[in-house]
Write an enzyme that holds these catalytic residues in place. Structure first.
Site, PDB file in Angstrom:
ATOM      1  N   HIS A 193       0.867  -1.177   0.000  1.00 21.55           N
ATOM      2  CA  HIS A 193       0.000   0.000   0.000  1.00 21.55           C
ATOM      3  C   HIS A 193       0.909   1.234   0.000  1.00 21.55           C
ATOM      4  O   HIS A 193       1.994   1.202   0.577  1.00 21.55           O
ATOM      5  CB  HIS A 193      -0.844  -0.050   1.282  1.00 21.55           C
ATOM      6  CG  HIS A 193      -1.924   0.960   1.378  1.00 21.55           C
ATOM      7  ND1 HIS A 193      -1.682   2.287   1.649  1.00 21.55           N
ATOM      8  CD2 HIS A 193      -3.276   0.849   1.266  1.00 21.55           C
ATOM      9  CE1 HIS A 193      -2.841   2.941   1.700  1.00 21.55           C
ATOM     10  NE2 HIS A 193      -3.822   2.093   1.466  1.00 21.55           N
TER      11      HIS A 193
ATOM     12  N   ASP B 157       3.284  -3.913   8.601  1.00 16.42           N
ATOM     13  CA  ASP B 157       2.041  -3.193   8.336  1.00 16.42           C
ATOM     14  C   ASP B 157       0.913  -4.210   8.536  1.00 16.42           C
ATOM     15  O   ASP B 157       0.679  -5.073   7.685  1.00 16.42           O
ATOM     16  CB  ASP B 157       2.073  -2.651   6.904  1.00 16.42           C
ATOM     17  CG  ASP B 157       0.737  -2.062   6.479  1.00 16.42           C
ATOM     18  OD1 ASP B 157      -0.211  -2.093   7.291  1.00 16.42           O
ATOM     19  OD2 ASP B 157       0.642  -1.585   5.340  1.00 16.42           O
TER      20      ASP B 157
ATOM     21  N   GLN C 238      -4.199  -5.056   7.350  1.00 16.22           N
ATOM     22  CA  GLN C 238      -5.141  -6.065   6.847  1.00 16.22           C
ATOM     23  C   GLN C 238      -5.063  -7.383   7.615  1.00 16.22           C
ATOM     24  O   GLN C 238      -5.743  -8.344   7.255  1.00 16.22           O
ATOM     25  CB  GLN C 238      -4.893  -6.350   5.351  1.00 16.22           C
ATOM     26  CG  GLN C 238      -5.114  -5.161   4.437  1.00 16.22           C
ATOM     27  CD  GLN C 238      -6.575  -4.709   4.376  1.00 16.22           C
ATOM     28  OE1 GLN C 238      -7.498  -5.451   4.732  1.00 16.22           O
ATOM     29  NE2 GLN C 238      -6.793  -3.486   3.923  1.00 16.22           N
TER      30      GLN C 238
ATOM     31  N   LYS D 209     -10.477  -0.313  10.666  1.00 17.01           N
ATOM     32  CA  LYS D 209     -10.733  -1.579   9.958  1.00 17.01           C
ATOM     33  C   LYS D 209     -11.023  -2.704  10.950  1.00 17.01           C
ATOM     34  O   LYS D 209     -11.088  -3.862  10.594  1.00 17.01           O
ATOM     35  CB  LYS D 209      -9.512  -1.978   9.116  1.00 17.01           C
ATOM     36  CG  LYS D 209      -9.165  -1.017   7.992  1.00 17.01           C
ATOM     37  CD  LYS D 209      -8.096  -1.621   7.104  1.00 17.01           C
ATOM     38  CE  LYS D 209      -7.269  -0.608   6.338  1.00 17.01           C
ATOM     39  NZ  LYS D 209      -7.974   0.221   5.402  1.00 17.01           N
TER      40      LYS D 209
ATOM     41  N   CYS E 171      -4.686   2.177  -3.682  1.00 17.44           N
ATOM     42  CA  CYS E 171      -3.417   2.729  -3.159  1.00 17.44           C
ATOM     43  C   CYS E 171      -2.233   1.781  -3.358  1.00 17.44           C
ATOM     44  O   CYS E 171      -1.255   1.843  -2.599  1.00 17.44           O
ATOM     45  CB  CYS E 171      -3.521   3.126  -1.686  1.00 17.44           C
ATOM     46  SG  CYS E 171      -4.722   4.397  -1.359  1.00 17.44           S
TER      47      CYS E 171
HETATM   48  C1  LIG Z   1      -2.191  -2.871   3.806  1.00 20.77           C
HETATM   49  C2  LIG Z   1      -2.561  -1.472   4.174  1.00 20.77           C
HETATM   50  N1  LIG Z   1      -1.632  -0.684   4.700  1.00 20.77           N
HETATM   51  C3  LIG Z   1      -1.908   0.574   5.074  1.00 20.77           C
HETATM   52  C4  LIG Z   1      -3.164   1.089   4.897  1.00 20.77           C
HETATM   53  C5  LIG Z   1      -3.432   2.505   5.323  1.00 20.77           C
HETATM   54  O1  LIG Z   1      -4.262   2.475   6.423  1.00 20.77           O
HETATM   55  P1  LIG Z   1      -4.868   3.798   7.048  1.00 20.77           P
HETATM   56  O2  LIG Z   1      -5.947   4.225   6.139  1.00 20.77           O
HETATM   57  O3  LIG Z   1      -5.354   3.366   8.393  1.00 20.77           O
HETATM   58  O4  LIG Z   1      -3.790   4.772   7.127  1.00 20.77           O
HETATM   59  C6  LIG Z   1      -4.163   0.314   4.341  1.00 20.77           C
HETATM   60  C7  LIG Z   1      -5.514   0.871   4.104  1.00 20.77           C
HETATM   61  O5  LIG Z   1      -6.288   0.355   3.353  1.00 20.77           O
HETATM   62  C8  LIG Z   1      -3.866  -1.003   3.975  1.00 20.77           C
HETATM   63  O6  LIG Z   1      -4.788  -1.800   3.457  1.00 20.77           O
END
Ligand SMILES: Cc1ncc(COP(=O)(O)O)c(C=O)c1O
Length: 406
Positions: free
Chosen positions: A116, A196, A199, A222, A363
């Site tokens: 992402h 990260d 998910q 989420k 993204c």
């Molecule tokens: C794998 C992953 N990393 C980071 C993010 C960013 O998350 P946030 O919107 O909480 O900043 C997302 C959001 O969809 C994501 O799916």
């Protein structure tokens, strides 16, 4: 009582005839009534400021925020609650790590090729501004993790390898990486591991101690929690060394005209008046998730993904991203639409049948850009409250759309 019977009634947006088949959970999840009530409770009962004011409102907020932090620490099996930092979202958490560590020119940061933007752009920024060396480990052809390529990349970076920053589960395709093995290899090379978990934490047990990782970023929005809330977990000794990216009120124990005495974690990273409602309500969200068996949630999502996968995999012009086996993609079914515009299909799914999915590049522009798929994909993502009917409705409606427009 099965999972659906246990939880569906808890979500107000899923009640009534107009309830959608909400399959955009990789973006944001729905909120149970207990979370909505907790938001209301803050504003109607104790709308004060935590961590500073000592009157009744302030004390009530401070206590509930401390309890929410404790609950999150237990949820992640973190050794101490003060290793948990409240942030605005996972992006904020990753930026705190990226801009909080001290870098030397040439330090290597490894990511996967399916990150992402939130776990890619901070490293690109550091490359531009501070001369770190960001390198990408390519996945296998089917988007699964290539452990051999990762080992080679670690060996090639040698003693320059500083950080491995990877998503536990990809939002592009739901594919997870073997995080414990990755961590072991990274540590053997003397590097830190920042996961990260945006998910993974909503869908599976993430135990920071047994994974042996160093940092974990996640999105509370989420995890059935409020918008504008995320979290960062880090080993205490690492957090203690980390520079804050937002200094000001709350981040010091004392200041003079010439000096700031930094507060200990987590206060050092929570500068300014916080989202107290969000922090307090996080406790209600974690209570809710803790009442669920996450292994059951994960199995349920795979069951629904199997229905979606089997239903659409042979439709003309459609191609599932990642391995065909849904067990390797959790609850995410992400589909390249070779002949149809994904945004239009997403709009039609909602208009025709109340099926809500995500369309576009999610993204993960870098992955789509490298493969020339400019219009991205259509992504359905399931959660605990989705039913088999939701999955079938998705399949039937998309089949009709493909037959009509294709
Ligand atoms: C794998 C992953 N990393 C980071 C993010 C960013 O998350 P946030 O919107 O909480 O900043 C997302 C959001 O969809 C994501 O799916």
């Amino acid at each position: 009582m099965n999972l659906i019977q246990r939880c569906r009634d808890d979500f107000p947006t899923l009640q009534g005839e107009d309830a959608p088949a909400y399959l955009d959970n990789a973006c944001v999840t729905l909120k149970p009534q207990s979370v909505i009530d907790a938001i209301n409770d803050y504003y109607t009962l104790t709308p004060g400021c935590g961590g500073r004011s000592v009157h009744r409102y302030g004390t009530a907020v401070s206590k509930t925020v401390a309890s929410a932090r404790e609950k999150l620490a237990n949820f992640l099996n973190a050794p101490q609650a003060n290793e948990v930092v409240f942030t605005r979202n996972a992006t904020h958490s990753i930026n705190q790590i990226a801009h909080g560590l001290q870098w030397q020119k040439g330090d290597v940061v490894l990511t996967s090729d399916r990150e992402h933007n939130s776990n890619l752009v901070p490293w690109l920024q550091l490359e531009q501004e501070q001369g770190i060396d960001h390198r990408v480990v390519e996945s296998n052809e089917d988007n699964t993790f290539n452990l051999e390529a990762f080992e080679d990349a670690c060996a090639e970076a040698g003693d320059k390898l500083r950080l491995v920053a990877m998503s536990h589960v990809g939002n592009l395709d739901g594919v997870s990486i073997p995080i414990a093995e990755v961590t072991k290899i990274a540590h053997d090379h003397g590097a830190l591991v920042a996961v990260d978990g945006a998910q993974s934490t909503p869908h599976m047990k993430v135990d920071v101690q047994s994974l042996d990782i160093d940092f974990l970023s996640f999105s509370i929005h989420k995890m059935c929690g409020p918008s504008g809330m995320g979290g960062l977990w880090g080993r205490y000794e690492l957090l203690d060394e980390l520079r804050t990216i937002q200094s000001g009120g709350q981040t010091v124990t004392h200041s003079t005209y010439t000096e700031a005495n930094w507060a200990k974690p987590p206060a050092r990273f929570e500068g300014g008046l916080g989202n107290f409602s969000g922090m307090m309500v996080t406790g209600a969200a974690i209570d809710y998730l803790s009442g669920m068996n996450l292994d059951d949630v994960h199995d349920h999502e795979i069951r629904l993904n199997r229905i979606m996968t089997d239903g659409i995999k042979d439709l003309p012009g459609l191609e599932i991203i990642g391995p065909e086996d849904p067990a390797k993609r959790g609850g995410i079914c992400s589909i390249l639409m070779h002949d149809l515009p994904s945004h239009e299909v997403a709009l039609l799914l909602d208009e025709a049948a109340g099926v809500m999915v995500r369309s576009g590049q999610h993204c993960v522009h870098s992955w789509f850009d490298a493969r020339g798929h400019a219009q991205g994909s259509l992504r359905a993502s399931a959660y605990m409250y989705n039913t088999e009917e939701d999955a079938r409705l998705f399949v039937d409606t998309i089949t009709e759309i493909v037959e009509t427009l294709g």
